[in-house]
Scaffold this motif. Structure first.
Motif, PDB file in Angstrom:
ATOM      1  N   ARG A  61       0.852  -1.095   0.016  1.00 24.30           N
ATOM      2  CA  ARG A  61       0.105  -0.056  -0.106  1.00 24.30           C
ATOM      3  C   ARG A  61       0.712   1.407  -0.071  1.00 24.30           C
ATOM      4  N   HIS A  62       0.630   2.187  -0.962  1.00 19.44           N
ATOM      5  CA  HIS A  62       1.428   3.375  -1.218  1.00 19.44           C
ATOM      6  C   HIS A  62       0.397   4.571  -0.696  1.00 19.44           C
ATOM      7  N   GLU A  63       0.554   5.202   0.442  1.00 23.73           N
ATOM      8  CA  GLU A  63       0.195   6.432   0.525  1.00 23.73           C
ATOM      9  C   GLU A  63       0.766   7.635   0.200  1.00 23.73           C
ATOM     10  N   LEU A  64       0.237   8.369  -0.904  1.00 21.63           N
ATOM     11  CA  LEU A  64       1.006   9.698  -1.325  1.00 21.63           C
ATOM     12  C   LEU A  64       0.170  10.795  -0.572  1.00 21.63           C
ATOM     13  N   LEU A  65       1.032  11.343   0.265  1.00 22.65           N
ATOM     14  CA  LEU A  65       0.680  12.571   1.076  1.00 22.65           C
ATOM     15  C   LEU A  65       0.539  13.950   0.037  1.00 22.65           C
ATOM     16  N   ALA A  66      -0.137  14.642   0.577  1.00 26.99           N
ATOM     17  CA  ALA A  66      -0.277  16.168  -0.269  1.00 26.99           C
ATOM     18  C   ALA A  66       1.053  16.869  -0.111  1.00 26.99           C
ATOM     19  N   ASN A  67       2.088  16.635   1.018  1.00 30.37           N
ATOM     20  CA  ASN A  67       3.001  17.128   1.222  1.00 30.37           C
ATOM     21  C   ASN A  67       4.420  16.817   0.301  1.00 30.37           C
ATOM     22  N   ASN A  68       4.050  15.714  -0.346  1.00 30.09           N
ATOM     23  CA  ASN A  68       5.301  15.287  -1.374  1.00 30.09           C
ATOM     24  C   ASN A  68       6.043  14.275  -0.570  1.00 30.09           C
ATOM     25  N   ARG A  69       5.357  13.601   0.455  1.00 28.48           N
ATOM     26  CA  ARG A  69       5.746  12.306   1.070  1.00 28.48           C
ATOM     27  C   ARG A  69       5.019  11.343   0.818  1.00 28.48           C
ATOM     28  N   TYR A  70       5.485  10.084   1.055  1.00 35.15           N
ATOM     29  CA  TYR A  70       4.836   8.820   0.828  1.00 35.15           C
ATOM     30  C   TYR A  70       5.130   7.997   2.150  1.00 35.15           C
ATOM     31  N   SER A  76       1.633  -6.772   7.199  1.00 36.77           N
ATOM     32  CA  SER A  76       1.308  -5.974   8.643  1.00 36.77           C
ATOM     33  C   SER A  76       2.251  -4.906   9.025  1.00 36.77           C
ATOM     34  N   ARG A  77       3.343  -4.696   8.228  1.00 36.48           N
ATOM     35  CA  ARG A  77       4.281  -3.615   8.481  1.00 36.48           C
ATOM     36  C   ARG A  77       3.729  -2.364   7.934  1.00 36.48           C
ATOM     37  N   GLU A  78       3.104  -1.270   8.449  1.00 35.54           N
ATOM     38  CA  GLU A  78       2.295  -0.194   8.310  1.00 35.54           C
ATOM     39  C   GLU A  78       3.241   1.006   7.817  1.00 35.54           C
ATOM     40  N   LYS A  79       4.308   1.074   8.383  1.00 37.53           N
ATOM     41  CA  LYS A  79       5.416   2.005   7.963  1.00 37.53           C
ATOM     42  C   LYS A  79       6.823   1.337   7.403  1.00 37.53           C
ATOM     43  N   ALA A  80       6.528   0.391   6.632  1.00 38.71           N
ATOM     44  CA  ALA A  80       7.649  -0.420   6.037  1.00 38.71           C
ATOM     45  C   ALA A  80       8.969   0.513   5.519  1.00 38.71           C
ATOM     46  N   TYR A  81       8.457   1.487   4.769  1.00 42.71           N
ATOM     47  CA  TYR A  81       9.240   2.518   3.958  1.00 42.71           C
ATOM     48  C   TYR A  81       8.752   3.865   4.021  1.00 42.71           C
ATOM     49  N   GLN A  82       9.238   4.904   3.819  1.00 43.42           N
ATOM     50  CA  GLN A  82       8.822   6.356   3.999  1.00 43.42           C
ATOM     51  C   GLN A  82       9.778   7.057   3.296  1.00 43.42           C
ATOM     52  N   GLY A  83       9.252   8.171   2.581  1.00 45.62           N
ATOM     53  CA  GLY A  83      10.376   9.142   2.007  1.00 45.62           C
ATOM     54  C   GLY A  83       9.446  10.246   1.025  1.00 45.62           C
ATOM     55  N   ARG A  84      10.137  10.750  -0.064  1.00 50.88           N
ATOM     56  CA  ARG A  84       9.352  11.678  -0.827  1.00 50.88           C
ATOM     57  C   ARG A  84       9.279  11.399  -2.215  1.00 50.88           C
ATOM     58  N   TYR A  85       8.359  11.973  -2.796  1.00 50.95           N
ATOM     59  CA  TYR A  85       8.071  11.584  -4.260  1.00 50.95           C
ATOM     60  C   TYR A  85       7.860  12.900  -4.857  1.00 50.95           C
ATOM     61  N   LYS A  86       7.789  12.700  -6.222  1.00 44.62           N
ATOM     62  CA  LYS A  86       7.708  13.825  -7.129  1.00 44.62           C
ATOM     63  C   LYS A  86       6.936  13.423  -8.526  1.00 44.62           C
ATOM     64  N   VAL A  87       5.991  13.793  -8.832  1.00 43.58           N
ATOM     65  CA  VAL A  87       5.152  13.338  -9.972  1.00 43.58           C
ATOM     66  C   VAL A  87       5.519  14.697 -10.988  1.00 43.58           C
ATOM     67  N   THR A  88       6.029  14.208 -12.029  1.00 41.23           N
ATOM     68  CA  THR A  88       6.013  15.127 -13.344  1.00 41.23           C
ATOM     69  C   THR A  88       5.087  14.402 -14.508  1.00 41.23           C
ATOM     70  N   GLY A  89       4.089  15.134 -14.756  1.00 42.92           N
ATOM     71  CA  GLY A  89       3.226  14.461 -15.620  1.00 42.92           C
ATOM     72  C   GLY A  89       2.642  13.221 -15.188  1.00 42.92           C
ATOM     73  N   THR A  90       2.930  12.112 -15.841  1.00 41.17           N
ATOM     74  CA  THR A  90       2.239  10.901 -15.239  1.00 41.17           C
ATOM     75  C   THR A  90       3.488  10.097 -14.703  1.00 41.17           C
ATOM     76  N   TYR A  91       4.662  10.658 -14.505  1.00 44.05           N
ATOM     77  CA  TYR A  91       5.923   9.809 -14.084  1.00 44.05           C
ATOM     78  C   TYR A  91       6.061  10.158 -12.817  1.00 44.05           C
ATOM     79  N   ILE A  92       6.106   9.262 -11.587  1.00 40.60           N
ATOM     80  CA  ILE A  92       6.429   9.514 -10.359  1.00 40.60           C
ATOM     81  C   ILE A  92       7.995   8.977  -9.984  1.00 40.60           C
ATOM     82  N   GLU A  93       8.635   9.556  -9.251  1.00 42.09           N
ATOM     83  CA  GLU A  93       9.804   9.086  -8.786  1.00 42.09           C
ATOM     84  C   GLU A  93       9.989   9.181  -7.223  1.00 42.09           C
ATOM     85  N   TYR A  94      10.294   8.027  -6.696  1.00 42.57           N
ATOM     86  CA  TYR A  94      10.274   8.005  -5.237  1.00 42.57           C
ATOM     87  C   TYR A  94      11.897   7.972  -4.653  1.00 42.57           C
TER      88      TYR A  94
END
Length: 122
Positions: A61-70, A76-94
């Motif tokens: 499950r990826h939760e993309l937050l409005a502050n450009n964090r995910y 069962s691991r709710e916060k297995a990974y966290q970081g930032r993301y950037k969307v350019t057009g339809t392309y997303i970078e994590y």
């Protein structure tokens, strides 16, 4: 007898102030246009891809937050990974907080392809 409000009036006019009759209550900002629709300044829009994206089996499950964090949950691991993301057009970078990077593509507004997996929006 001098009117004490005349010097104040003159000072206000010289300062460029606009004098209006006093009104009862508080002023309110008009947030609607003359068509009854919200004014553009009153509309707050979320970025288009903010929200929850989940594999069909629900394992990832990826939760993309409005502050450009995910936040990525795995099983069962709710916060297995966290970081930032950037969307350019339809392309997303994590960029994971540990230094790991990944990317993906939004094929439409409700489907994300990432890491060989398909994530429908939930």
């Amino acid at each position: 007898m001098k009117n004490p409000s005349i010097p104040l009036l003159a000072a206000a006019l010289l300062a460029g102030a606009t004098l209006l009759p006093s009104q009862k209550g508080h002023a309110q900002m008009n947030t609607q246009t003359n068509t009854g629709q919200p004014a553009a300044s009153a509309i707050v829009q979320e970025p288009p891809y903010v929200g929850m994206w989940v594999t069909e089996d629900g394992h990832i499950r990826h939760e993309l937050l409005a502050n450009n964090r995910y936040v990525e949950a795995r099983g069962s691991r709710e916060k297995a990974y966290q970081g930032r993301y950037k969307v350019t057009g339809t392309y997303i970078e994590y960029w994971d907080d540990t230094g790991f990077t990944a990317d993906g593509t939004f094929v439409d507004k409700n489907t994300l392809h990432h890491g060989g997996m398909i994530f429908p929006r939930r």
